[in-house]
Design a protein around this motif. Structure first.
Motif, PDB file in Angstrom:
ATOM      1  N   PRO A 162       0.721  -1.685   0.264  1.00  0.00           N
ATOM      2  CA  PRO A 162       0.326   0.120  -0.214  1.00  0.00           C
ATOM      3  C   PRO A 162       1.360   1.125  -0.426  1.00  0.00           C
ATOM      4  O   PRO A 162       2.316   1.361   0.555  1.00  0.00           O
ATOM      5  CB  PRO A 162      -1.015   0.332   1.051  1.00  0.00           C
ATOM      6  CG  PRO A 162      -0.933  -1.084   1.660  1.00  0.00           C
ATOM      7  CD  PRO A 162       0.841  -1.926   1.696  1.00  0.00           C
ATOM      8  N   MET A 163       0.237   2.221  -1.025  1.00  0.00           N
ATOM      9  CA  MET A 163       1.009   3.630  -0.471  1.00  0.00           C
ATOM     10  C   MET A 163       0.096   4.548  -0.160  1.00  0.00           C
ATOM     11  O   MET A 163      -1.110   5.028  -0.124  1.00  0.00           O
ATOM     12  CB  MET A 163       1.586   4.165  -2.464  1.00  0.00           C
ATOM     13  CG  MET A 163       2.136   2.745  -3.266  1.00  0.00           C
ATOM     14  SD  MET A 163       3.886   2.099  -2.846  1.00  0.00           S
ATOM     15  CE  MET A 163       4.484   3.569  -3.675  1.00  0.00           C
ATOM     16  N   ASP A 164       1.121   5.469   0.658  1.00  0.00           N
ATOM     17  CA  ASP A 164       0.640   6.639   0.802  1.00  0.00           C
ATOM     18  C   ASP A 164       0.430   7.203   0.144  1.00  0.00           C
ATOM     19  O   ASP A 164       1.603   8.277  -0.886  1.00  0.00           O
ATOM     20  CB  ASP A 164       1.695   6.676   2.833  1.00  0.00           C
ATOM     21  CG  ASP A 164       1.339   6.072   4.123  1.00  0.00           C
ATOM     22  OD1 ASP A 164       0.408   5.302   3.646  1.00  0.00           O
ATOM     23  OD2 ASP A 164       2.446   5.817   4.237  1.00  0.00           O
ATOM     24  N   GLY A 165      -0.352   8.930   0.951  1.00  0.00           N
ATOM     25  CA  GLY A 165      -0.754   9.636   0.248  1.00  0.00           C
ATOM     26  C   GLY A 165      -0.586   9.697  -1.464  1.00  0.00           C
ATOM     27  O   GLY A 165      -1.644   8.281  -1.883  1.00  0.00           O
ATOM     28  N   GLU A 166      -0.394  10.276  -2.560  1.00  0.00           N
ATOM     29  CA  GLU A 166      -0.950  10.735  -3.707  1.00  0.00           C
ATOM     30  C   GLU A 166       0.717   9.721  -5.095  1.00  0.00           C
ATOM     31  O   GLU A 166       1.482  10.103  -4.041  1.00  0.00           O
ATOM     32  CB  GLU A 166      -1.632  11.904  -4.392  1.00  0.00           C
ATOM     33  CG  GLU A 166      -2.086  12.589  -4.300  1.00  0.00           C
ATOM     34  CD  GLU A 166      -3.064  13.545  -4.746  1.00  0.00           C
ATOM     35  OE1 GLU A 166      -4.072  13.365  -4.718  1.00  0.00           O
ATOM     36  OE2 GLU A 166      -1.763  14.489  -4.961  1.00  0.00           O
ATOM     37  N   VAL A 167      -0.112   9.218  -5.035  1.00  0.00           N
ATOM     38  CA  VAL A 167       1.604   8.300  -6.588  1.00  0.00           C
ATOM     39  C   VAL A 167       1.196   8.600  -7.708  1.00  0.00           C
ATOM     40  O   VAL A 167      -0.118   9.025  -8.618  1.00  0.00           O
ATOM     41  CB  VAL A 167       0.881   6.799  -6.849  1.00  0.00           C
ATOM     42  CG1 VAL A 167       2.465   6.321  -7.666  1.00  0.00           C
ATOM     43  CG2 VAL A 167       1.276   5.908  -5.939  1.00  0.00           C
ATOM     44  N   VAL A 168       2.385  10.060  -8.202  1.00  0.00           N
ATOM     45  CA  VAL A 168       2.610  10.336  -9.446  1.00  0.00           C
ATOM     46  C   VAL A 168       3.209   9.629 -10.746  1.00  0.00           C
ATOM     47  O   VAL A 168       4.023   8.657 -10.007  1.00  0.00           O
ATOM     48  CB  VAL A 168       2.966  11.742  -8.996  1.00  0.00           C
ATOM     49  CG1 VAL A 168       3.295  12.557 -10.768  1.00  0.00           C
ATOM     50  CG2 VAL A 168       2.294  12.672  -8.270  1.00  0.00           C
ATOM     51  N   ILE A 169       2.934   9.445 -11.881  1.00  0.00           N
ATOM     52  CA  ILE A 169       3.337   8.785 -13.012  1.00  0.00           C
ATOM     53  C   ILE A 169       3.541   9.122 -14.088  1.00  0.00           C
ATOM     54  O   ILE A 169       2.342   9.692 -14.103  1.00  0.00           O
ATOM     55  CB  ILE A 169       2.504   7.353 -13.370  1.00  0.00           C
ATOM     56  CG1 ILE A 169       2.737   6.357 -11.706  1.00  0.00           C
ATOM     57  CG2 ILE A 169       2.765   6.509 -14.365  1.00  0.00           C
ATOM     58  CD1 ILE A 169       1.213   5.555 -12.428  1.00  0.00           C
ATOM     59  N   GLU A 170       4.779   9.342 -14.547  1.00  0.00           N
ATOM     60  CA  GLU A 170       4.675  10.280 -15.967  1.00  0.00           C
ATOM     61  C   GLU A 170       4.369   8.885 -16.407  1.00  0.00           C
ATOM     62  O   GLU A 170       4.108   7.962 -17.335  1.00  0.00           O
ATOM     63  CB  GLU A 170       6.340   9.832 -16.081  1.00  0.00           C
ATOM     64  CG  GLU A 170       6.478  11.341 -15.682  1.00  0.00           C
ATOM     65  CD  GLU A 170       8.356  10.614 -16.181  1.00  0.00           C
ATOM     66  OE1 GLU A 170       8.895  11.680 -16.807  1.00  0.00           O
ATOM     67  OE2 GLU A 170       9.579  10.326 -15.138  1.00  0.00           O
ATOM     68  N   ARG A 171       3.202   9.766 -17.720  1.00  0.00           N
ATOM     69  CA  ARG A 171       2.522   9.249 -18.929  1.00  0.00           C
ATOM     70  C   ARG A 171       3.250   8.343 -19.882  1.00  0.00           C
ATOM     71  O   ARG A 171       3.340   7.422 -20.534  1.00  0.00           O
ATOM     72  CB  ARG A 171       2.063   9.891 -19.521  1.00  0.00           C
ATOM     73  CG  ARG A 171       0.204  10.375 -18.897  1.00  0.00           C
ATOM     74  CD  ARG A 171      -0.291  11.186 -20.000  1.00  0.00           C
ATOM     75  NE  ARG A 171      -1.935  11.784 -19.312  1.00  0.00           N
ATOM     76  CZ  ARG A 171      -2.519  12.682 -19.993  1.00  0.00           C
ATOM     77  NH1 ARG A 171      -2.520  12.601 -21.334  1.00  0.00           N
ATOM     78  NH2 ARG A 171      -3.712  12.696 -19.136  1.00  0.00           N
TER      79      ARG A 171
END
Length: 70
Positions: free
Chosen positions: A50-59
């Motif tokens: 599980p990941m805390d907060g938001e996950v930002v991924i490059e398209r």
């Protein structure tokens, strides 16, 4: 214009990268970035993390996105 691009927003998705995947709610698309909330990191041979907060991924790193049915 491009109504289909918004169909996955706020839905549960699996974002597949070359070496791993993230499952979560696709919260936003900001330029070249995707933002996931309530995300889980899935890697071959390892337990889901599980990941805390938001996950930002490059398209540009995304192989494909699966939208959960139902």
């Amino acid at each position: 214009m491009f109504w289909w691009r918004r169909t996955a927003l706020r839905k549960r998705v699996v974002v597949n990268l070359t070496d791993k995947a993230f499952a979560g709610v696709l919260w936003a698309k900001r330029g070249p970035l995707l933002v996931l909330r309530d995300a889980v990191l899935m890697q071959h041979g390892a337990a889901d993390t599980p990941m805390d907060g938001e996950v930002v991924i490059e398209r540009a790193r995304v192989e494909f996105i699966q939208v959960a049915g139902g």
